[in-house]
Design an enzyme around this catalytic site. Structure first.
Site, PDB file in Angstrom:
ATOM      1  CG  MET A 177      88.795 -76.389  46.195  1.00 33.27           C
ATOM      2  SD  MET A 177      88.103 -78.054  46.050  1.00 33.27           S
ATOM      3  CE  MET A 177      89.608 -79.035  45.827  1.00 33.27           C
ATOM      4  CE  LYS A 178      88.148 -71.197  38.999  1.00 31.62           C
ATOM      5  NZ  LYS A 178      86.801 -71.289  39.574  1.00 31.62           N
ATOM      6  CG  HIS A 211      86.406 -75.581  38.627  1.00 32.96           C
ATOM      7  ND1 HIS A 211      86.584 -75.729  37.266  1.00 32.96           N
ATOM      8  CD2 HIS A 211      86.012 -74.291  38.810  1.00 32.96           C
ATOM      9  CE1 HIS A 211      86.299 -74.587  36.664  1.00 32.96           C
ATOM     10  NE2 HIS A 211      85.953 -73.695  37.582  1.00 32.96           N
ATOM     11  CG  ASN A 259      88.465 -73.276  33.527  1.00 35.58           C
ATOM     12  OD1 ASN A 259      87.654 -73.968  32.929  1.00 35.58           O
ATOM     13  ND2 ASN A 259      88.133 -72.148  34.143  1.00 35.58           N
ATOM     14  CD  GLU A 260      86.955 -70.080  31.268  1.00 32.14           C
ATOM     15  OE1 GLU A 260      87.554 -68.991  31.356  1.00 32.14           O
ATOM     16  OE2 GLU A 260      85.852 -70.283  31.795  1.00 32.14           O
ATOM     17  CD  GLU A 371      82.324 -73.712  34.759  1.00 34.77           C
ATOM     18  OE1 GLU A 371      81.952 -72.524  34.616  1.00 34.77           O
ATOM     19  OE2 GLU A 371      83.519 -74.043  34.734  1.00 34.77           O
ATOM     20  CD1 TRP A 418      78.821 -71.215  37.756  1.00 35.14           C
ATOM     21  CD2 TRP A 418      79.702 -73.242  38.077  1.00 35.14           C
ATOM     22  NE1 TRP A 418      80.129 -71.048  38.163  1.00 35.14           N
ATOM     23  CE2 TRP A 418      80.696 -72.279  38.362  1.00 35.14           C
ATOM     24  CE3 TRP A 418      80.024 -74.595  38.211  1.00 35.14           C
ATOM     25  CZ2 TRP A 418      81.985 -72.620  38.775  1.00 35.14           C
ATOM     26  CZ3 TRP A 418      81.300 -74.943  38.625  1.00 35.14           C
ATOM     27  CH2 TRP A 418      82.265 -73.950  38.902  1.00 35.14           C
TER      28      TRP A 418
END
Length: 462
Positions: A177-178, A211, A259-260, A371, A418
């Site tokens: 789903m990225k 996510h 994210n990140e 995760e 995860w």
């Protein structure tokens, strides 16, 4: 004169002798040092310790619990006159602990360090078969138990499907789903795989966590090559976020929006294409676009998360994440914080994790352990999954779940594992993680059998 001299000499000798005895009696026994056990077998081991001056014997404790709340029969302050003792009558494949004190007449020293041992063989005690979500839902303040999944695992009746339906109340797509999976060109979207994941969750009353909307490692090639202005680049990102949030309005209950975004070194923003082309406020812009899209679609309950890793041990990174969170809180566009927790059986410590999570609690955020997996072979020092590492991993999962379960009800959201099986985890032989060998980081083995880590998860709920 000679007699007088002899009397004085006798008195001096007597006084010195008395003083020496008094000093010996008054001296405090040193604390002994316990050494790693030797000759470990299915039924016992040899406990060893260093000599303590003036001690006449030693008191040995052996327990199955690290806090020595109970003792193995015959090993509660067992008096030993040697510097070792062969401990017998134990169970195979079980973790034990021992400690010693020095003793001299009425004096007893402090406890030594505690030594951990795992006997060889198998305990023969089956793992707890209880389903995770069933036990969690019996808590006074339950939370979602999540699993990272792939669309190919969602075939009805497959082992993955059976476990997911029995054990888990939330799912996150591991990768599908990225952005680079959904966006094939400007304004062109491939929904097939992501729709399958969302439909599976919705049909089986399983929460779906999205996510992730924006991640620097999942940028589609067309956007990497985008030749328009920076403003036009930002407009493309806005359009993507708006379309995806709208498409899944009411179906996906929460999203990792960014994210990140924080670098591992120095507590600065990661130098991604989004930072380069959209500027330092890009995180807040993405959150605002996601919030606006949800509201426009009538989805006023959508939860928006920021997600990152290694913040419990990297304090500069932790500080930077929370500075971003403060900015998002001021704009009222963030609901929660995702802590990835790709941990090892040694790190982070309980105190480090608690400090990290409590900062989010203090800011009123929902917390997603997003995760979770626990490595046991990060140094590639074992070639098979040993009893010692099995039990150490069990305790680390138990510790993590206990920490999470102790959070205030308002701050709990989900605890997501995860991956399902050890042999399908991203960790073994990972070049990204610099993991040189095999590992066993999850709750199920390669045959879908529950491991001690699964039992540890359940015990953490007690």
């Amino acid at each position: 004169m000679k007699i007088k001299y002899l009397l004085m000499l006798i008195c001096l000798v007597f006084l010195n002798a008395c003083s020496k005895d008094d000093n010996e009696e008054a001296s405090i026994l040193e604390t002994p040092v316990a050494n790693p056990a030797k000759d470990i077998n299915d039924n016992g081991f040899k406990a060893k310790w260093n000599y303590v001056s003036n001690s006449k014997s030693y008191l040995l404790d052996v327990s199955a619990s690290e806090d020595f709340a109970t003792f193995i029969p015959n090993y509660n302050a067992k008096e030993v006159t040697d510097l070792n003792e062969v401990v017998v009558g134990l169970t195979g494949g079980t973790q034990y602990f021992y400690r010693v004190r020095a003793k001299s007449d009425t004096q007893i020293s402090d406890y030594s360090n505690v030594i951990s041992i795992v006997t060889t063989g198998s305990s023969g005690i089956p793992e707890d078969p209880a389903f995770l979500k069933v036990k969690v839902n019996q808590l006074a303040n339950p939370f979602f138990v999540g699993m990272a999944i792939k669309a190919s695992q969602l075939t009805n009746g497959s082992p993955y499907d059976v476990i997911l339906k029995n054990e888990f109340s939330s799912i996150s797509a591991e990768y599908e789903m990225k952005m680079d999976q959904i966006s094939t060109a400007s304004g062109v979207y491939n929904w097939t795989t992501a729709d399958k994941i969302v439909a599976y969750g919705n049909a089986n009353n399983i929460n779906v966590h999205g996510h992730a909307l924006v991640w620097h490692n999942a940028v589609p090639q067309w956007l990497k090559d985008f030749s328009g202005t920076d403003a036009e680049f930002a407009a493309e990102v806005k359009k993507y976020i708006t379309v995806v949030v709208t498409h899944y309005a009411g179906k996906v209950k929460s999203w990792d929006v960014v994210n990140e975004a924080v670098d591992d070194n120095g507590g600065t923003m990661r130098n991604t294409i989004f930072l380069q082309r959209m500027g330092p406020n890009y995180v807040k812009d993405c959150f605002q676009w996601a919030r606006n899209a949800a509201i426009a679609a009538g989805d006023t309950s959508l939860l928006l998360f920021y997600n990152d890793y290694a913040t419990s041990t990297n304090i500069a990174k932790q500080d930077k994440v929370f500075s971003i969170v403060d900015d998002l809180k001021t704009s009222n566009v963030i609901d929660g914080l995702g802590f990835q927790m790709h941990n090892t059986y040694l790190s982070p410590t309980k105190a480090q994790i608690e400090t990290d999570l409590k900062r989010a609690v203090a800011k009123g955020l929902k917390i997603h352990v997003s995760e979770l997996d626990i490595q046991v072979n990060q140094f590639n020092d074992i070639s098979s999954f040993t009893n010692e590492r099995r039990l150490a991993q069990k305790e680390k999962y138990k510790e993590m779940v206990k920490i999470y379960n102790s959070l205030p009800a308002a701050n709990k959201y989900a605890l997501t594992i995860w991956g399902m099986k050890d042999n399908e985890s991203w960790i073994p032989y990972s070049t990204e993680l610099n993991h040189p060998g095999n590992d066993w980081p999850l709750l199920y083995d390669s045959n879908f059998a529950v491991k001690s880590s699964h039992t540890g998860f359940l015990e953490g709920l007690n």
